[in-house]
Design a protein around this motif. Structure first.
Motif, PDB file in Angstrom:
ATOM      1  N   UNK A 140      -3.015  15.768   0.246  1.00  0.00           N
ATOM      2  CA  UNK A 140      -3.696  16.468  -0.616  1.00  0.00           C
ATOM      3  C   UNK A 140      -3.417  15.887  -1.790  1.00  0.00           C
ATOM      4  N   UNK A 141      -2.110  16.287  -1.772  1.00  0.00           N
ATOM      5  CA  UNK A 141      -1.609  15.791  -3.741  1.00  0.00           C
ATOM      6  C   UNK A 141      -0.333  14.724  -4.111  1.00  0.00           C
ATOM      7  N   UNK A 142      -1.665  13.966  -4.739  1.00  0.00           N
ATOM      8  CA  UNK A 142      -0.785  12.251  -5.317  1.00  0.00           C
ATOM      9  C   UNK A 142      -0.744  12.669  -6.821  1.00  0.00           C
ATOM     10  N   UNK A 143       0.645  11.687  -6.647  1.00  0.00           N
ATOM     11  CA  UNK A 143       0.557  11.062  -8.471  1.00  0.00           C
ATOM     12  C   UNK A 143       0.937   9.747  -8.858  1.00  0.00           C
ATOM     13  N   UNK A 144       0.518   9.179  -9.563  1.00  0.00           N
ATOM     14  CA  UNK A 144       0.486   7.916  -9.898  1.00  0.00           C
ATOM     15  C   UNK A 144       1.476   8.039 -11.982  1.00  0.00           C
ATOM     16  N   UNK A 145       1.694   7.327 -11.318  1.00  0.00           N
ATOM     17  CA  UNK A 145       1.892   6.203 -12.581  1.00  0.00           C
ATOM     18  C   UNK A 145       0.972   6.520 -13.817  1.00  0.00           C
ATOM     19  N   UNK A 146       0.968   6.184 -15.280  1.00  0.00           N
ATOM     20  CA  UNK A 146       0.158   5.936 -16.026  1.00  0.00           C
ATOM     21  C   UNK A 146      -0.403   4.431 -15.933  1.00  0.00           C
ATOM     22  N   UNK A 147       0.268   3.411 -15.741  1.00  0.00           N
ATOM     23  CA  UNK A 147       0.809   1.988 -15.738  1.00  0.00           C
ATOM     24  C   UNK A 147      -0.249   1.879 -14.234  1.00  0.00           C
ATOM     25  N   UNK A 148      -0.663   2.317 -13.572  1.00  0.00           N
ATOM     26  CA  UNK A 148      -1.148   1.629 -12.228  1.00  0.00           C
ATOM     27  C   UNK A 148      -2.272   2.914 -11.904  1.00  0.00           C
ATOM     28  N   UNK A 149      -2.306   3.952 -12.589  1.00  0.00           N
ATOM     29  CA  UNK A 149      -4.027   4.378 -11.840  1.00  0.00           C
ATOM     30  C   UNK A 149      -4.857   3.764 -11.942  1.00  0.00           C
ATOM     31  N   UNK A 150      -6.343   4.309 -11.455  1.00  0.00           N
ATOM     32  CA  UNK A 150      -7.528   3.566 -11.174  1.00  0.00           C
ATOM     33  C   UNK A 150      -6.734   2.256 -10.196  1.00  0.00           C
ATOM     34  N   UNK A 151      -5.840   1.339  -9.907  1.00  0.00           N
ATOM     35  CA  UNK A 151      -5.820   0.548  -9.405  1.00  0.00           C
ATOM     36  C   UNK A 151      -4.758   0.931  -7.777  1.00  0.00           C
ATOM     37  N   UNK A 152      -4.521   1.044  -7.749  1.00  0.00           N
ATOM     38  CA  UNK A 152      -3.614   1.442  -6.961  1.00  0.00           C
ATOM     39  C   UNK A 152      -3.643   2.953  -6.321  1.00  0.00           C
ATOM     40  N   UNK A 153      -3.412   2.912  -4.686  1.00  0.00           N
ATOM     41  CA  UNK A 153      -4.505   3.894  -4.431  1.00  0.00           C
ATOM     42  C   UNK A 153      -2.837   4.277  -3.219  1.00  0.00           C
ATOM     43  N   UNK A 172       3.188   5.301   5.392  1.00  0.00           N
ATOM     44  CA  UNK A 172       2.732   5.973   4.274  1.00  0.00           C
ATOM     45  C   UNK A 172       2.320   3.668   3.258  1.00  0.00           C
ATOM     46  N   UNK A 173       0.669   3.857   3.185  1.00  0.00           N
ATOM     47  CA  UNK A 173       0.293   2.400   2.588  1.00  0.00           C
ATOM     48  C   UNK A 173       0.696   3.156   0.981  1.00  0.00           C
ATOM     49  N   UNK A 174       0.876   2.137   0.292  1.00  0.00           N
ATOM     50  CA  UNK A 174       0.053   1.551  -0.892  1.00  0.00           C
ATOM     51  C   UNK A 174      -0.631   0.397  -1.876  1.00  0.00           C
ATOM     52  N   UNK A 175      -2.168   0.776  -1.520  1.00  0.00           N
ATOM     53  CA  UNK A 175      -2.901  -0.308  -1.766  1.00  0.00           C
ATOM     54  C   UNK A 175      -3.339  -0.764  -3.033  1.00  0.00           C
ATOM     55  N   UNK A 176      -2.852  -2.216  -3.847  1.00  0.00           N
ATOM     56  CA  UNK A 176      -2.490  -1.869  -4.988  1.00  0.00           C
ATOM     57  C   UNK A 176      -3.464  -2.844  -5.138  1.00  0.00           C
ATOM     58  N   UNK A 177      -4.824  -2.956  -5.868  1.00  0.00           N
ATOM     59  CA  UNK A 177      -5.585  -3.735  -6.558  1.00  0.00           C
ATOM     60  C   UNK A 177      -5.410  -4.756  -7.867  1.00  0.00           C
ATOM     61  N   UNK A 178      -6.198  -5.282  -8.217  1.00  0.00           N
ATOM     62  CA  UNK A 178      -6.374  -5.312 -10.025  1.00  0.00           C
ATOM     63  C   UNK A 178      -4.592  -5.825 -10.796  1.00  0.00           C
ATOM     64  N   UNK A 179      -4.028  -6.896  -9.529  1.00  0.00           N
ATOM     65  CA  UNK A 179      -2.338  -5.972  -9.416  1.00  0.00           C
ATOM     66  C   UNK A 179      -2.293  -7.880 -10.688  1.00  0.00           C
ATOM     67  N   UNK A 180      -1.101  -7.429 -11.738  1.00  0.00           N
ATOM     68  CA  UNK A 180      -1.049  -7.987 -13.339  1.00  0.00           C
ATOM     69  C   UNK A 180       0.686  -8.511 -12.957  1.00  0.00           C
TER      70      UNK A 180
END
Length: 127
Positions: free
Chosen positions: A56-69, A79-87
């Motif tokens: 229920x609680x998640x934390x993200x680095x600013x650099x990946x917010x909105x792109x990774x889940x 555990x999964x890390x979905x990474x979209x809009x990769x740079x």
């Protein structure tokens, strides 16, 4: 013996997606906070994302917010890390880590709290 195994890395083009998986064994999965870290060549390892035991609680680095889940399936000990809009700057070795923590907050999403690590999986994003 606690074991973490990452998979899903690879080569992807700018703007593409990848899903990393971290499969765990050898410990009571439900008690552990799980995190993804990454280390690029010549740089220090940094926290990417963390997820609490319940998910229920998640934390993200600013650099990946909105792109990774980050998500977890406690029935599969994964555990999964979905990474979209990769740079290209996402290029790194990605590590899964586990920690037994009480009362997770975002302040725990730091390397110092995690003592169990996987071997890493390479993610390369081409421009």
């Amino acid at each position: 013996q606690l074991r973490l195994v990452e998979s899903g890395g690879g080569l992807v083009q700018f703007g593409g997606s990848l899903r990393l998986s971290c499969a765990a064994s050898g410990f009571t999965w439900d008690y552990y906070t799980i995190a993804w870290f990454r280390q690029a060549p010549g740089k220090e390892r940094e926290a990417v994302s963390c997820i609490s035991t319940s998910g229920r609680s998640t934390t993200y680095a600013d650099s990946v917010k909105g792109r990774f889940t980050i998500s977890r399936d406690n029935a599969k000990n994964t555990v999964y890390l979905q990474m979209n809009s990769l740079k290209p700057e996402d290029t790194a070795v990605y590590y899964c880590a586990a920690a037994r923590l009480t009362g997770y907050t975002g302040s725990y999403c730091r390397e110092t709290f995690f003592g169990s690590w996987g071997q890493g999986t390479q993610v390369t994003v081409s421009s």
